[in-house]
Scaffold this motif. Structure first.
Motif, PDB file in Angstrom:
ATOM      1  N   GLU A 318      31.090  49.822  28.655  1.00  0.00           N
ATOM      2  CA  GLU A 318      30.029  49.110  29.366  1.00  0.00           C
ATOM      3  C   GLU A 318      30.266  47.602  29.280  1.00  0.00           C
ATOM      4  N   TYR A 319      30.608  47.143  28.081  1.00  0.00           N
ATOM      5  CA  TYR A 319      30.844  45.712  27.889  1.00  0.00           C
ATOM      6  C   TYR A 319      32.101  45.243  28.611  1.00  0.00           C
ATOM      7  N   ILE A 320      33.119  46.095  28.649  1.00  0.00           N
ATOM      8  CA  ILE A 320      34.333  45.718  29.375  1.00  0.00           C
ATOM      9  C   ILE A 320      34.012  45.564  30.853  1.00  0.00           C
ATOM     10  N   GLY A 344      56.592  34.583  25.625  1.00  0.00           N
ATOM     11  CA  GLY A 344      56.549  33.131  25.730  1.00  0.00           C
ATOM     12  C   GLY A 344      55.293  32.643  26.421  1.00  0.00           C
ATOM     13  N   GLU A 345      55.360  31.433  26.882  1.00  0.00           N
ATOM     14  CA  GLU A 345      54.188  30.809  27.487  1.00  0.00           C
ATOM     15  C   GLU A 345      54.101  31.086  28.982  1.00  0.00           C
ATOM     16  N   LYS A 346      55.189  31.573  29.529  1.00  0.00           N
ATOM     17  CA  LYS A 346      55.211  31.733  30.987  1.00  0.00           C
ATOM     18  C   LYS A 346      54.810  33.136  31.409  1.00  0.00           C
ATOM     19  N   TYR A 347      53.677  33.230  32.038  1.00  0.00           N
ATOM     20  CA  TYR A 347      53.299  34.497  32.641  1.00  0.00           C
ATOM     21  C   TYR A 347      52.393  34.189  33.827  1.00  0.00           C
ATOM     22  N   ASP A 348      52.274  35.161  34.699  1.00  0.00           N
ATOM     23  CA  ASP A 348      51.548  34.974  35.949  1.00  0.00           C
ATOM     24  C   ASP A 348      50.084  35.397  35.758  1.00  0.00           C
ATOM     25  N   VAL A 349      49.231  34.432  35.515  1.00  0.00           N
ATOM     26  CA  VAL A 349      47.823  34.745  35.257  1.00  0.00           C
ATOM     27  C   VAL A 349      47.196  35.446  36.450  1.00  0.00           C
ATOM     28  N   GLU A 350      47.610  35.023  37.627  1.00  0.00           N
ATOM     29  CA  GLU A 350      47.098  35.631  38.849  1.00  0.00           C
ATOM     30  C   GLU A 350      47.352  37.144  38.824  1.00  0.00           C
ATOM     31  N   TYR A 351      48.588  37.484  38.480  1.00  0.00           N
ATOM     32  CA  TYR A 351      48.984  38.888  38.416  1.00  0.00           C
ATOM     33  C   TYR A 351      48.163  39.625  37.356  1.00  0.00           C
ATOM     34  N   LEU A 352      48.032  38.999  36.187  1.00  0.00           N
ATOM     35  CA  LEU A 352      47.284  39.641  35.100  1.00  0.00           C
ATOM     36  C   LEU A 352      45.828  39.871  35.501  1.00  0.00           C
ATOM     37  N   ASN A 353      45.262  38.925  36.199  1.00  0.00           N
ATOM     38  CA  ASN A 353      43.878  39.083  36.641  1.00  0.00           C
ATOM     39  C   ASN A 353      43.716  40.233  37.625  1.00  0.00           C
ATOM     40  N   ARG A 354      44.723  40.399  38.466  1.00  0.00           N
ATOM     41  CA  ARG A 354      44.629  41.499  39.432  1.00  0.00           C
ATOM     42  C   ARG A 354      44.745  42.841  38.711  1.00  0.00           C
ATOM     43  N   VAL A 355      45.587  42.868  37.706  1.00  0.00           N
ATOM     44  CA  VAL A 355      45.706  44.089  36.899  1.00  0.00           C
ATOM     45  C   VAL A 355      44.373  44.358  36.196  1.00  0.00           C
ATOM     46  N   SER A 356      43.786  43.311  35.637  1.00  0.00           N
ATOM     47  CA  SER A 356      42.508  43.474  34.933  1.00  0.00           C
ATOM     48  C   SER A 356      41.448  44.041  35.865  1.00  0.00           C
ATOM     49  N   ALA A 357      41.376  43.477  37.049  1.00  0.00           N
ATOM     50  CA  ALA A 357      40.364  43.913  38.008  1.00  0.00           C
ATOM     51  C   ALA A 357      40.563  45.382  38.376  1.00  0.00           C
ATOM     52  N   ALA A 358      41.838  45.756  38.532  1.00  0.00           N
ATOM     53  CA  ALA A 358      42.132  47.131  38.931  1.00  0.00           C
ATOM     54  C   ALA A 358      41.813  48.121  37.812  1.00  0.00           C
ATOM     55  N   GLN A 360      39.746  47.520  35.035  1.00  0.00           N
ATOM     56  CA  GLN A 360      38.502  47.241  34.301  1.00  0.00           C
ATOM     57  C   GLN A 360      37.590  48.451  34.096  1.00  0.00           C
ATOM     58  N   GLU A 361      37.308  49.156  35.178  1.00  0.00           N
ATOM     59  CA  GLU A 361      36.327  50.234  35.024  1.00  0.00           C
ATOM     60  C   GLU A 361      36.942  51.507  34.454  1.00  0.00           C
ATOM     61  N   GLY A 450      44.682  56.722  38.363  1.00  0.00           N
ATOM     62  CA  GLY A 450      44.735  55.266  38.332  1.00  0.00           C
ATOM     63  C   GLY A 450      43.933  54.657  39.455  1.00  0.00           C
ATOM     64  N   PRO A 451      44.100  53.380  39.684  1.00  0.00           N
ATOM     65  CA  PRO A 451      43.353  52.685  40.734  1.00  0.00           C
ATOM     66  C   PRO A 451      43.749  53.221  42.100  1.00  0.00           C
ATOM     67  N   GLY A 452      43.008  52.819  43.133  1.00  0.00           N
ATOM     68  CA  GLY A 452      43.352  53.219  44.485  1.00  0.00           C
ATOM     69  C   GLY A 452      44.795  52.846  44.773  1.00  0.00           C
ATOM     70  N   LEU A 453      45.521  53.738  45.441  1.00  0.00           N
ATOM     71  CA  LEU A 453      46.966  53.540  45.593  1.00  0.00           C
ATOM     72  C   LEU A 453      47.330  52.230  46.284  1.00  0.00           C
ATOM     73  N   PHE A 454      46.576  51.857  47.317  1.00  0.00           N
ATOM     74  CA  PHE A 454      46.962  50.669  48.078  1.00  0.00           C
ATOM     75  C   PHE A 454      46.736  49.402  47.279  1.00  0.00           C
ATOM     76  N   GLU A 455      45.675  49.416  46.511  1.00  0.00           N
ATOM     77  CA  GLU A 455      45.418  48.293  45.609  1.00  0.00           C
ATOM     78  C   GLU A 455      46.553  48.199  44.586  1.00  0.00           C
ATOM     79  N   LEU A 456      46.900  49.347  44.059  1.00  0.00           N
ATOM     80  CA  LEU A 456      47.965  49.414  43.049  1.00  0.00           C
ATOM     81  C   LEU A 456      49.280  48.871  43.597  1.00  0.00           C
ATOM     82  N   LEU A 457      49.632  49.341  44.800  1.00  0.00           N
ATOM     83  CA  LEU A 457      50.913  48.934  45.389  1.00  0.00           C
ATOM     84  C   LEU A 457      50.920  47.451  45.726  1.00  0.00           C
TER      85      LEU A 457
END
Length: 482
Positions: A318-320, A344-358, A360-361, A450-457
RNA sequence: GACCUCAUCGUCUAGCCAGGUCAGGACACAGGCCUUUCAAGCCUGUAACACGGGUUCAAAUCCCGUUGAGGUCGCCA
């Protein structure tokens, strides 16, 4: 002014029972605009553990329980380590001896053991035989050959009031002449707790019900010193799934193990608050502020509660789900590093956020993403067995090849475009969407869920998608019989 | 063994103190809806007053007992 304390002993890692006691102290203090004090009861030099204090402080801070006075920040009632208050205990112990309310005792541990065994053989209550009570030995609290014992009244009855349970009484004849100062000069818990609670101005004691039987003894010490005891609240215990006292057998017991497993401190606090306390209405998801606001004595239960990790997991989920996506990413990053998914310090936050959104639930614990979302970071190392049987039949190969080719030539790697490709395939081969979607999902993720296929792809990107579909087609050709 | 505490669905609990409600909610479980899968969400369902006495017109609620569970009995906390 309400003043309460959490007084752990640094002899082991704090488990959820200890922490819940701390939480109730904290909630009560904050609800009443009072002070929450952390005091370290380090009078046992034999069992002292170097790492325990750190674990206690870390655990409380992680949960969000802050103290107003304590070992690290001081306060006007310090010191907050009992090991630094030895002279104080000696002073009061001497006073009791001088007044004839306590006495020196030189009985050896061996003699005590023998007496205890004799009594056990006679099926009597195990108590010190008061051998030294009338011997009037002259000594000093620091003398390693003697201890100081308290003179319990021999008859009558002593009662104390428990806020939750009412009056609790003990027959004085069953009360032992407990040790106040040990031979090493350190006080026992029973003595130090009384002295410190009084001197630190503690108004309410919240502690586990395992202390009920010592509370009667404490009452005598308060009386002997002419002090008024604080209000006592003995909390019901937390039990394991099998109704026994919580221990290693029940999985994670140390509070920080829950942190490592991916439980959120907000969820943990919320859950712990509801173990033995009820807000009395139907709301279960309560923030820290709400807990402070609503905490009250009459919601406290006297019945031992079984720790049910499944409900904790639900609540954590619920909290997540309530969390901002960016916040979820922040919480996930330490795990990604640990698993080598980002370096390291280099990673794609944008990408990580999209993964999180996909994802999350779909997460109950942060660590669930290791099983459920690894394919966003790594090639699948194999394919779900059941999935292979259902989706990786050889007749799927032409369909997969069709999708593959369309994907390769797609001008825009967007969800809508991807979906269109599948629709084209459905029409061309006269099959339902699932026939195309499922094999592709299995090909790119190795999983059937997993998440909806099109979102995933779309998140995964063209390059990885194409490579993985090719690899899967190849795999089917080599591993699946006609 | 002695002393102490506790007893409502499998689990967390509301209701008990100031007796009168189909004993309420949540997790879990089962079924359904939604749906490309899994989740999430929504709907529905299964499920409890430990037992025996008493008091009372009426007891989950008050009293007593029994049983069961837990705790304490350390120069541990």
């Amino acid at each position: 002014m309400v003043r309460v304390r959490f007084a752990p002993s640094p002899t082991g890692l704090p488990h959820i029972g200890n922490i819940r006691t701390a939480l109730f102290n904290y909630l009560f203090a904050k609800h009443n605009n009072g002070k929450f004090i952390l005091r370290i009861e380090d009078t046992d030099r034999e069992r002292y553990r170097e790492d325990a204090l750190d674990a206690i402080i870390k655990g409380l801070k992680w949960l969000g329980i802050n103290w107003d006075e304590g070992p690290d920040i001081g306060g006007e009632y310090g010191p907050y380590f009992q090991s630094r208050r030895i002279e104080i205990y000696h002073k009061y112990a001497k006073k009791l001896v001088d007044e004839g309310k306590a006495y020196y005792c030189d009985c050896s541990p061996e003699r005590l053991k023998r007496v205890r065994e004799e009594m056990r053989a006679k099926k009597l209550n195990f108590m010190y035989d008061r051998h030294c009570r009338k011997r009037n030995i002259k000594s000093d609290p620091t003398d390693p050959s003697t201890v100081i014992r308290f003179k319990m009244p021999l008859s009558g009855e002593t009662c104390f009031d428990d806020v939750l349970r009412g009056k609790i009484c003990f027959d004085n004849s069953t009360q032992d002449d407990i040790i106040l100062i040990k031979s090493d000069g350190f006080p026992t818990y029973n003595f130090a707790v009384v002295i410190d609670d009084h001197l630190m101005g503690i108004t309410h004691i919240f502690r586990g019900e395992e202390f009920i039987s010592s509370a009667g003894k404490h009452k005598h010490i308060y009386d002997a010193l002419g002090w008024e005891p604080p209000k006592m609240v003995h909390l019901a215990m937390i039990l394991g799934k099998d109704r026994s006292k919580l221990s290693k057998r029940h999985g994670a017991t140390s509070i920080m193990e829950f942190a490592e497993q991916g439980f959120l401190p907000e969820a943990m606090m919320n859950f712990l608050a509801l173990l033995g306390w009820s807000p009395k209405d139907d709301r279960e998801i309560l923030s820290k502020d709400e807990l402070v606001e609503r905490f009250s004595l009459d919601g406290l239960s006297t019945k031992p509660a079984v720790f049910d990790i499944e409900k904790l997991e639900w609540m954590n989920g619920e909290y997540i789900r309530m969390m901002e996506v960016e916040k979820l990413t922040e919480n996930l990053i330490p795990y990604y590093r640990k698993w080598g998914w980002i370096n390291g310090e280099k990673y794609d936050v944008e990408y990580l956020n999209r993964v999180s959104a996909a994802m999350q639930e779909r997460l109950k614990k942060l660590t669930d993403i290791k099983e459920l979302g690894f394919y966003f970071f790594q090639e699948p190392s194999g394919y779900d067995e059941k999935g292979v049987r259902k989706q990786f039949k050889r007749d799927r190969i032409p369909w997969m090849k069709f999708v593959l080719e369309k994907f390769e030539n797609l001008d825009n790697w967007r969800e809508e475009k991807l979906e269109k490709v599948i629709a084209e395939g459905m029409e061309k081969f006269g099959v339902g969407a699932g026939k195309l979607i499922h094999p592709i999902r299995l090909a790119v993720s190795g999983l059937t869920r997993g998440p909806g296929l099109f979102e995933l792809l779309e998140i995964l990107g063209r390059e990885k998608t194409i490579a993985r579909i090719k690899r899967a087609i190849n795999w089917i050709e080599n591993n699946v019989e006609e």
